[in-house]
Design a protein around this motif. Structure first.
Motif, PDB file in Angstrom:
ATOM      1  N   ARG A   1     147.961 -64.154  71.593  1.00  0.00           N
ATOM      2  CA  ARG A   1     148.526 -65.374  72.194  1.00  0.00           C
ATOM      3  C   ARG A   1     149.905 -65.700  71.651  1.00  0.00           C
ATOM      4  O   ARG A   1     150.650 -66.479  72.266  1.00  0.00           O
ATOM      5  CB  ARG A   1     147.585 -66.548  71.948  1.00  0.00           C
ATOM      6  N   SER A   2     150.250 -65.109  70.517  1.00  0.00           N
ATOM      7  CA  SER A   2     151.550 -65.371  69.913  1.00  0.00           C
ATOM      8  C   SER A   2     152.704 -64.993  70.838  1.00  0.00           C
ATOM      9  O   SER A   2     153.809 -65.523  70.703  1.00  0.00           O
ATOM     10  CB  SER A   2     151.695 -64.600  68.594  1.00  0.00           C
ATOM     11  N   PHE A   3     152.433 -64.072  71.781  1.00  0.00           N
ATOM     12  CA  PHE A   3     153.489 -63.602  72.669  1.00  0.00           C
ATOM     13  C   PHE A   3     153.639 -64.448  73.927  1.00  0.00           C
ATOM     14  O   PHE A   3     154.571 -64.231  74.710  1.00  0.00           O
ATOM     15  CB  PHE A   3     153.237 -62.144  73.063  1.00  0.00           C
ATOM     16  N   LEU A   4     152.749 -65.404  74.147  1.00  0.00           N
ATOM     17  CA  LEU A   4     152.804 -66.200  75.375  1.00  0.00           C
ATOM     18  C   LEU A   4     154.125 -66.951  75.562  1.00  0.00           C
ATOM     19  O   LEU A   4     154.580 -67.096  76.708  1.00  0.00           O
ATOM     20  CB  LEU A   4     151.628 -67.186  75.422  1.00  0.00           C
ATOM     21  N   PRO A   5     154.789 -67.437  74.497  1.00  0.00           N
ATOM     22  CA  PRO A   5     156.081 -68.094  74.712  1.00  0.00           C
ATOM     23  C   PRO A   5     157.146 -67.185  75.336  1.00  0.00           C
ATOM     24  O   PRO A   5     158.159 -67.675  75.843  1.00  0.00           O
ATOM     25  CB  PRO A   5     156.493 -68.523  73.295  1.00  0.00           C
ATOM     26  N   LEU A   6     156.920 -65.872  75.299  1.00  0.00           N
ATOM     27  CA  LEU A   6     157.894 -64.936  75.855  1.00  0.00           C
ATOM     28  C   LEU A   6     157.631 -64.625  77.326  1.00  0.00           C
ATOM     29  O   LEU A   6     158.346 -63.821  77.929  1.00  0.00           O
ATOM     30  CB  LEU A   6     157.896 -63.631  75.050  1.00  0.00           C
ATOM     31  N   ALA A   7     156.614 -65.255  77.904  1.00  0.00           N
ATOM     32  CA  ALA A   7     156.266 -64.992  79.299  1.00  0.00           C
ATOM     33  C   ALA A   7     157.426 -65.236  80.273  1.00  0.00           C
ATOM     34  O   ALA A   7     157.597 -64.464  81.223  1.00  0.00           O
ATOM     35  CB  ALA A   7     155.047 -65.824  79.702  1.00  0.00           C
ATOM     36  N   PRO A   8     158.252 -66.278  80.080  1.00  0.00           N
ATOM     37  CA  PRO A   8     159.365 -66.470  81.028  1.00  0.00           C
ATOM     38  C   PRO A   8     160.313 -65.279  81.117  1.00  0.00           C
ATOM     39  O   PRO A   8     160.819 -64.977  82.203  1.00  0.00           O
ATOM     40  CB  PRO A   8     160.072 -67.715  80.465  1.00  0.00           C
ATOM     41  N   ALA A   9     160.534 -64.593  79.995  1.00  0.00           N
ATOM     42  CA  ALA A   9     161.453 -63.449  80.000  1.00  0.00           C
ATOM     43  C   ALA A   9     160.753 -62.147  80.352  1.00  0.00           C
ATOM     44  O   ALA A   9     161.305 -61.305  81.062  1.00  0.00           O
ATOM     45  CB  ALA A   9     162.138 -63.323  78.636  1.00  0.00           C
ATOM     46  N   LEU A  10     159.538 -61.965  79.856  1.00  0.00           N
ATOM     47  CA  LEU A  10     158.837 -60.693  80.052  1.00  0.00           C
ATOM     48  C   LEU A  10     158.034 -60.641  81.347  1.00  0.00           C
ATOM     49  O   LEU A  10     157.858 -59.569  81.934  1.00  0.00           O
ATOM     50  CB  LEU A  10     157.891 -60.431  78.882  1.00  0.00           C
ATOM     51  N   GLY A  11     157.534 -61.783  81.786  1.00  0.00           N
ATOM     52  CA  GLY A  11     156.524 -61.815  82.834  1.00  0.00           C
ATOM     53  C   GLY A  11     156.969 -61.385  84.211  1.00  0.00           C
ATOM     54  O   GLY A  11     156.127 -61.001  85.036  1.00  0.00           O
ATOM     55  N   GLU A  12     158.266 -61.444  84.514  1.00  0.00           N
ATOM     56  CA  GLU A  12     158.748 -60.999  85.819  1.00  0.00           C
ATOM     57  C   GLU A  12     158.916 -59.490  85.871  1.00  0.00           C
ATOM     58  O   GLU A  12     158.920 -58.885  86.945  1.00  0.00           O
ATOM     59  CB  GLU A  12     160.072 -61.686  86.161  1.00  0.00           C
ATOM     60  N   VAL A  13     159.062 -58.880  84.711  1.00  0.00           N
ATOM     61  CA  VAL A  13     159.303 -57.431  84.620  1.00  0.00           C
ATOM     62  C   VAL A  13     158.026 -56.688  84.269  1.00  0.00           C
ATOM     63  O   VAL A  13     157.770 -55.589  84.770  1.00  0.00           O
ATOM     64  CB  VAL A  13     160.392 -57.131  83.568  1.00  0.00           C
ATOM     65  N   TYR A  14     157.218 -57.300  83.384  1.00  0.00           N
ATOM     66  CA  TYR A  14     156.038 -56.623  82.855  1.00  0.00           C
ATOM     67  C   TYR A  14     154.747 -57.383  83.159  1.00  0.00           C
ATOM     68  O   TYR A  14     154.740 -58.613  83.265  1.00  0.00           O
ATOM     69  CB  TYR A  14     156.124 -56.513  81.330  1.00  0.00           C
ATOM     70  N   THR A  15     153.654 -56.637  83.208  1.00  0.00           N
ATOM     71  CA  THR A  15     152.324 -57.172  82.973  1.00  0.00           C
ATOM     72  C   THR A  15     152.015 -56.820  81.524  1.00  0.00           C
ATOM     73  O   THR A  15     152.035 -55.644  81.151  1.00  0.00           O
ATOM     74  CB  THR A  15     151.274 -56.553  83.908  1.00  0.00           C
ATOM     75  N   VAL A  16     151.784 -57.831  80.707  1.00  0.00           N
ATOM     76  CA  VAL A  16     151.674 -57.653  79.258  1.00  0.00           C
ATOM     77  C   VAL A  16     150.202 -57.666  78.840  1.00  0.00           C
ATOM     78  O   VAL A  16     149.434 -58.543  79.258  1.00  0.00           O
ATOM     79  CB  VAL A  16     152.437 -58.756  78.501  1.00  0.00           C
ATOM     80  N   TYR A  17     149.838 -56.696  78.010  1.00  0.00           N
ATOM     81  CA  TYR A  17     148.527 -56.637  77.386  1.00  0.00           C
ATOM     82  C   TYR A  17     148.744 -56.835  75.888  1.00  0.00           C
ATOM     83  O   TYR A  17     149.199 -55.924  75.196  1.00  0.00           O
ATOM     84  CB  TYR A  17     147.852 -55.283  77.652  1.00  0.00           C
ATOM     85  N   ALA A  18     148.471 -58.028  75.400  1.00  0.00           N
ATOM     86  CA  ALA A  18     148.713 -58.375  74.001  1.00  0.00           C
ATOM     87  C   ALA A  18     147.396 -58.341  73.239  1.00  0.00           C
ATOM     88  O   ALA A  18     146.545 -59.221  73.388  1.00  0.00           O
ATOM     89  CB  ALA A  18     149.365 -59.750  73.892  1.00  0.00           C
ATOM     90  N   ILE A  19     147.223 -57.316  72.417  1.00  0.00           N
ATOM     91  CA  ILE A  19     145.941 -57.020  71.771  1.00  0.00           C
ATOM     92  C   ILE A  19     145.797 -57.776  70.454  1.00  0.00           C
ATOM     93  O   ILE A  19     146.747 -57.846  69.662  1.00  0.00           O
ATOM     94  CB  ILE A  19     145.834 -55.504  71.518  1.00  0.00           C
ATOM     95  N   ASP A  20     144.614 -58.325  70.216  1.00  0.00           N
ATOM     96  CA  ASP A  20     144.292 -58.878  68.895  1.00  0.00           C
ATOM     97  C   ASP A  20     143.919 -57.716  67.971  1.00  0.00           C
ATOM     98  O   ASP A  20     142.885 -57.061  68.173  1.00  0.00           O
ATOM     99  CB  ASP A  20     143.102 -59.842  68.973  1.00  0.00           C
ATOM    100  N   ILE A  21     144.744 -57.445  66.977  1.00  0.00           N
ATOM    101  CA  ILE A  21     144.463 -56.386  66.014  1.00  0.00           C
ATOM    102  C   ILE A  21     143.242 -56.786  65.178  1.00  0.00           C
ATOM    103  O   ILE A  21     143.044 -57.968  64.907  1.00  0.00           O
ATOM    104  CB  ILE A  21     145.699 -56.159  65.117  1.00  0.00           C
ATOM    105  N   PRO A  22     142.379 -55.824  64.784  1.00  0.00           N
ATOM    106  CA  PRO A  22     141.203 -56.182  63.979  1.00  0.00           C
ATOM    107  C   PRO A  22     141.534 -57.099  62.802  1.00  0.00           C
ATOM    108  O   PRO A  22     142.603 -56.992  62.204  1.00  0.00           O
ATOM    109  CB  PRO A  22     140.695 -54.821  63.502  1.00  0.00           C
ATOM    110  N   TYR A  23     140.596 -58.019  62.525  1.00  0.00           N
ATOM    111  CA  TYR A  23     140.686 -59.057  61.496  1.00  0.00           C
ATOM    112  C   TYR A  23     141.552 -60.233  61.955  1.00  0.00           C
ATOM    113  O   TYR A  23     141.867 -61.121  61.166  1.00  0.00           O
ATOM    114  CB  TYR A  23     141.199 -58.513  60.153  1.00  0.00           C
ATOM    115  N   HIS A  24     141.926 -60.231  63.239  1.00  0.00           N
ATOM    116  CA  HIS A  24     142.748 -61.302  63.797  1.00  0.00           C
ATOM    117  C   HIS A  24     142.201 -61.734  65.154  1.00  0.00           C
ATOM    118  O   HIS A  24     141.589 -60.943  65.873  1.00  0.00           O
ATOM    119  CB  HIS A  24     144.202 -60.834  63.975  1.00  0.00           C
TER     120      HIS A  24
END
Length: 275
Positions: free
Chosen positions: A37-60
């Protein structure tokens, strides 16, 4: 709009956040003590170009790591293989912030022919911190680290003295206290550091892979970063013809909405011509 997704993996369950509606795929790996979820603030810049899969790394985050051992780079390879098959992804880019930069570099190693671009933001793994080396590599260092998880008071004393002697900054003192404040936080730090000890990339080989496959590489580092110095990024980029280094007037934690203009500008470097 962000979607919370889960993927079964052996005995474990991985959580990731999917957002954006762009035609390209971006797989993102967060920093320590954060989650997808830390990457959600970047949706305005990334979201028109990419579909983003932001993975929770183990222990997080919401990922449930249930294996009887720590997460490994082979697990990362197998996880990504599963994710690509599940969503019919053939080509993608990888995005790593801080600790997540190590995962991004290993993803590039394992899937180089399918990688369009590598984003490294304040990336760990290019040059390892000396304290980290002592804590996780020699056997005595790991034992000391385990003892500190149970009894951290001595460390706080050393850190306070180091600040008074101006060996470290007050910011690093606060950083240490924040991540060692509770037993739960200390255990996460231990599990994560031990895991990431197995993710030390061979930088010469990473760069050789980038050159061989003409992977566009972007490095964004904070000029005031006290965790990962910006010269680390500049050094990495200097002999890579398709790499761009962007220093910004920030510290280490700069994944927020203020980064969107930088991301938007960076897309002109990272995307192939006529994309």
């Amino acid at each position: 709009m962000a979607e919370s997704c889960y993927l079964s993996f052996r005995n474990s369950v991985f959580h990731f956040v999917r957002f954006g509606r762009g035609p390209r795929t971006l797989i993102a790996f967060h920093g320590f003590s954060e989650d997808g979820r830390s990457f959600l603030p970047l949706a305005p810049a990334l979201g028109e170009v990419y579909t983003v899969y932001a993975i929770d790394i183990p222990y997080h985050g919401k990922t449930q790591w249930r294996e009887s051992r720590h997460f490994t780079k082979a697990d990362l390879r197998d996880l990504l293989t599963l994710l690509l098959a599940e969503y019919n992804i053939t080509r993608f880019s990888v995005f790593g912030f801080s600790m997540g930069g190590k995962c991004a570099m290993y993803a590039t190693k394992y899937f180089a022919p399918q990688i369009d671009a590598l984003w490294l933001l304040a990336s760990d793994g290019i040059k390892t911190n000396r304290i980290y080396n002592v804590a996780v590599y020699p056997a005595w260092g790991r034992e000391l680290f385990k003892t500190t998880i149970r009894h951290p008071r001595w460390l706080f004393t050393v850190v306070n003295i180091a600040v008074k002697l101006k060996l470290i900054t007050p910011w690093l003192q606060k950083f240490t206290r924040n991540h060692m404040a509770t037993r739960e936080k200390r255990q996460r730090l231990y599990d994560t550091w031990i895991t990431m000890a197995g993710f030390e990339p061979d930088i010469a080989k990473v760069k050789a892979t980038i050159r061989e496959h003409h992977i566009r590489t972007l490095l964004i580092f904070g000029k005031r970063d006290e965790v990962i110095r910006p010269d680390v990024g500049a050094q990495f980029a200097k002999d890579l013809p398709e790499a761009v280094f962007i220093p910004i007037e920030r510290g280490h934690y700069f994944i927020d909405d203020r980064l969107n203009p930088v991301i938007t500008e960076a897309l002109s470097y990272i995307l192939p011509p006529n994309a």
